[in-house]
Design a protein around this motif. Structure first.
Motif, PDB file in Angstrom:
ATOM      1  N   THR A 161       0.652  -1.202  -0.262  1.00  0.00           N
ATOM      2  CA  THR A 161      -0.327  -0.039  -0.059  1.00  0.00           C
ATOM      3  C   THR A 161       0.983   1.052   0.237  1.00  0.00           C
ATOM      4  OG1 THR A 161      -1.195  -1.105   1.302  1.00  0.00           O
ATOM      5  CG2 THR A 161      -1.783   0.911   1.662  1.00  0.00           C
TER       6      THR A 161
ATOM      7  N   ASN B  55      -1.770   2.756  -4.046  1.00  0.00           N
ATOM      8  CA  ASN B  55      -2.765   2.480  -3.895  1.00  0.00           C
ATOM      9  C   ASN B  55      -3.825   3.634  -4.372  1.00  0.00           C
ATOM     10  OD1 ASN B  55      -5.007   0.621  -5.796  1.00  0.00           O
ATOM     11  ND2 ASN B  55      -5.417   0.189  -4.096  1.00  0.00           N
ATOM     12  N   VAL B  56      -4.279   4.647  -4.550  1.00  0.00           N
ATOM     13  CA  VAL B  56      -5.374   5.693  -4.498  1.00  0.00           C
ATOM     14  C   VAL B  56      -6.563   5.653  -5.475  1.00  0.00           C
ATOM     15  CG1 VAL B  56      -5.066   8.748  -4.998  1.00  0.00           C
ATOM     16  CG2 VAL B  56      -2.892   6.898  -4.090  1.00  0.00           C
TER      17      VAL B  56
ATOM     18  N   CYS C 186      -6.813   0.854  -9.655  1.00  0.00           N
ATOM     19  CA  CYS C 186      -6.761   0.569  -8.459  1.00  0.00           C
ATOM     20  C   CYS C 186      -6.803  -1.284  -8.194  1.00  0.00           C
ATOM     21  CB  CYS C 186      -8.394   0.992  -7.630  1.00  0.00           C
ATOM     22  SG  CYS C 186      -7.997   3.078  -7.520  1.00  0.00           S
TER      23      CYS C 186
ATOM     24  N   ALA D 161      -6.464   1.030  -0.077  1.00  0.00           N
ATOM     25  CA  ALA D 161      -6.662   2.322  -0.867  1.00  0.00           C
ATOM     26  C   ALA D 161      -6.452   4.052   0.268  1.00  0.00           C
ATOM     27  CB  ALA D 161      -7.380   2.596  -2.548  1.00  0.00           C
TER      28      ALA D 161
ATOM     29  N   TRP E 234      -9.214   6.588   4.524  1.00  0.00           N
ATOM     30  CA  TRP E 234      -8.839   4.892   3.668  1.00  0.00           C
ATOM     31  C   TRP E 234     -10.342   4.186   3.931  1.00  0.00           C
ATOM     32  CZ3 TRP E 234      -4.053   4.086   2.756  1.00  0.00           C
ATOM     33  CH2 TRP E 234      -3.310   4.193   3.679  1.00  0.00           C
TER      34      TRP E 234
ATOM     35  N   VAL F  69     -10.843  -1.758  -1.336  1.00  0.00           N
ATOM     36  CA  VAL F  69     -11.184  -1.775  -3.097  1.00  0.00           C
ATOM     37  C   VAL F  69     -11.677  -2.863  -3.046  1.00  0.00           C
ATOM     38  CG1 VAL F  69     -10.414  -1.774  -5.801  1.00  0.00           C
ATOM     39  CG2 VAL F  69      -9.730   0.102  -4.091  1.00  0.00           C
TER      40      VAL F  69
ATOM     41  N   VAL G 175     -15.543   0.520  -3.129  1.00  0.00           N
ATOM     42  CA  VAL G 175     -14.420   1.482  -2.497  1.00  0.00           C
ATOM     43  C   VAL G 175     -15.520   0.721  -0.846  1.00  0.00           C
ATOM     44  CG1 VAL G 175     -12.738   2.542  -1.540  1.00  0.00           C
ATOM     45  CG2 VAL G 175     -13.189   2.399  -4.130  1.00  0.00           C
TER      46      VAL G 175
END
Length: 462
Positions: free
Chosen positions: A328, A396-397, A426, A431, A442, A445, A450
């Motif tokens: 992450t 991971n965004v 993703c 993420a 936070w 995903v 999400v």
């Protein structure tokens, strides 16, 4: 406004021909301002963009504070996603003068002795950057929790929040700090317009009680200051007994100090509610060496006040942490976390500040940066960690914009649905959810959905 009769008599005698101007200032609207958090919003261009989004004029600057701007009462920056992400702190303008006067340098050890709710601490942190040490203390337990929440919201990595009496800290940290902020508890005469109950609670007896307490707190602060160090004393009251008289008494008792600066911010002279500030400097040379010798005394009651800490992670917990970080977090940020002093409070993992500090025996609300919690066979990152990161710190965004309806939904606990393009970018798992490039919290995903991990206690504020 029905002011206390004794207060009016005292202020008339004190102000003389300025009394009428002072009295008329109560008829004006309260001044409000926001101060940008330069730990997060670092460019002038970005600050101007945010002001434009909030519909705040960039021309209305607070002259005595860096990157602070007045806003009109019809503007609600506290209800905007940017506020929840810690991009700015809303604070009474004249109260910004104290931390601006102390203005600690990066690498210093700084104490905010009476810190709640956190305006001055979060301002001091912007001077330190990510270096040095900030100890933010609040004697009231409930208020210390609010202080800790504001430290978290602003993404401050190098702060420890304690919940102690100033005497206890003085016995623990003799000659330890380079700079100390003492925003002393006071009779609150500068709060009359903001808090009507402050008028009801005011009395000359309470003024005397406050003055005695302030002298004691300042004496304890002096014990903790290194040679060459600085104390900035401030109050939000107009009482001479709690301001000039306290400083005069302190200088008589501590001849190794000099008064370098003293100023009053009167509500009829500045755009603010009023404040008193005084800068006291101890003779000697300032030592900002991060490896400077440190001597601390054991608290007499330490046996009853020990934190339940574990100095190191088990192999299993280190494995779980490493898996989360590798999946992450960027390589540099992962190393910053792993190659540091990590400590466990129960199942909670904290990263202590880089500057060594002994917190054993103290009541601690926040021991540096809260990284997360170990649960059954997994590691769950904290909201504190999310807000301390930058966009590039996460692998991971999930990217949102402030005016996207899903953004409001995220802050209210709803899941985020990804477009096909976003879902392709993703990976499954944790993420970092970002709004306009700033971390918000936070999410987890799973395909196009999400799952929301925004803290329940912080939801429904926008």
């Amino acid at each position: 406004m029905n002011l206390p009769i004794e207060f009016e008599k005292k202020m008339k005698a004190f102000l003389g021909n300025e009394w009428d101007d002072f009295l008329y200032s109560y008829d004006n609207n309260r001044f409000q301002a926001l101060r940008f958090n330069t730990l997060k919003v670092q460019s002038q261009e970005e600050r101007m963009r945010i002001l434009k989004t909030l519909k705040i004029s960039s021309e209305k600057k607070v002259s005595w504070a860096n990157e602070a701007y007045y806003f009109d009462e019809n503007v609600r920056p506290g209800k905007h996603p940017y506020h929840e992400m810690g991009l700015y702190y809303i604070q009474e303008p004249s109260a910004m003068s104290a931390a601006a006067l102390l203005a600690p340098k990066p690498g210093m050890r700084v104490l905010d002795l009476c810190a709640a709710p956190g305006g001055k601490s979060t301002q001091l942190a912007t001077y330190l950057g990510d270096s040095g040490l900030l100890v933010s203390n609040e004697i009231n337990t409930q208020r210390s929790r609010i202080l800790s929440q504001n430290i978290e919201r602003m993404g401050i990595k190098n702060a420890i929040v304690t919940n102690e009496d100033s005497f206890v800290l003085a016995s623990h940290f003799p000659g330890f700090f380079n700079a100390i902020q003492v925003d002393a508890p006071c009779s609150g005469e500068g709060m009359f317009r903001k808090l009507p109950e402050a008028i009801e609670q005011w009395s000359m007896e309470n003024v005397a009680i406050c003055a005695a307490r302030q002298k004691e707190i300042l004496d304890n602060a002096a014990v903790m200051l290194k040679p060459g160090g600085t104390i900035v004393y401030s109050t939000c009251t107009f009482s001479r007994e709690e301001n000039e008289d306290v400083i005069e008494c302190f200088l008589e008792r501590h001849p190794d100090f000099t008064l370098e600066e003293m100023e009053r911010f009167w509500p009829h002279k500045v755009d603010g509610e009023g404040h008193f500030v005084a800068k006291l400097v101890r003779r000697g040379s300032v030592d900002t060496d991060l490896k400077a010798d440190r001597k601390t005394k054991k608290n007499k009651n330490s046996k009853n006040r020990k934190n339940e800490t574990k100095p190191a992670l088990t192999k299993e917990n280190m494995k779980l942490l490493s898996e989360f970080l590798d999946e992450t977090i960027s390589e540099d940020m992962a190393a910053w976390i792993k190659n540091s002093r990590l400590v466990m409070f129960g199942e909670q993992l904290y990263r202590l500040p880089d500057m060594e500090v002994d917190i054993k025996g103290l009541k601690v609300q926040r021991a540096g940066l809260h990284i997360g919690e170990f649960k059954k066979q997994r590691f769950e990152p904290s909201h504190s960690l999310a807000l301390a990161l930058k966009l590039n710190d996460a692998k991971n965004v999930v990217k949102l914009t402030w005016d996207d309806p899903q953004t409001t939904g995220f802050f209210n606990g709803q899941s985020v649905m990804l477009s096909d393009e976003q879902a392709a970018e993703c990976k499954k798992g944790w993420a970092l959810v970002c709004v306009d490039g700033y971390p918000a919290g936070w999410g987890k995903v799973n395909g196009a959905q999400v799952k929301n991990h925004y803290p329940k206690g912080l939801r429904n504020k926008i």
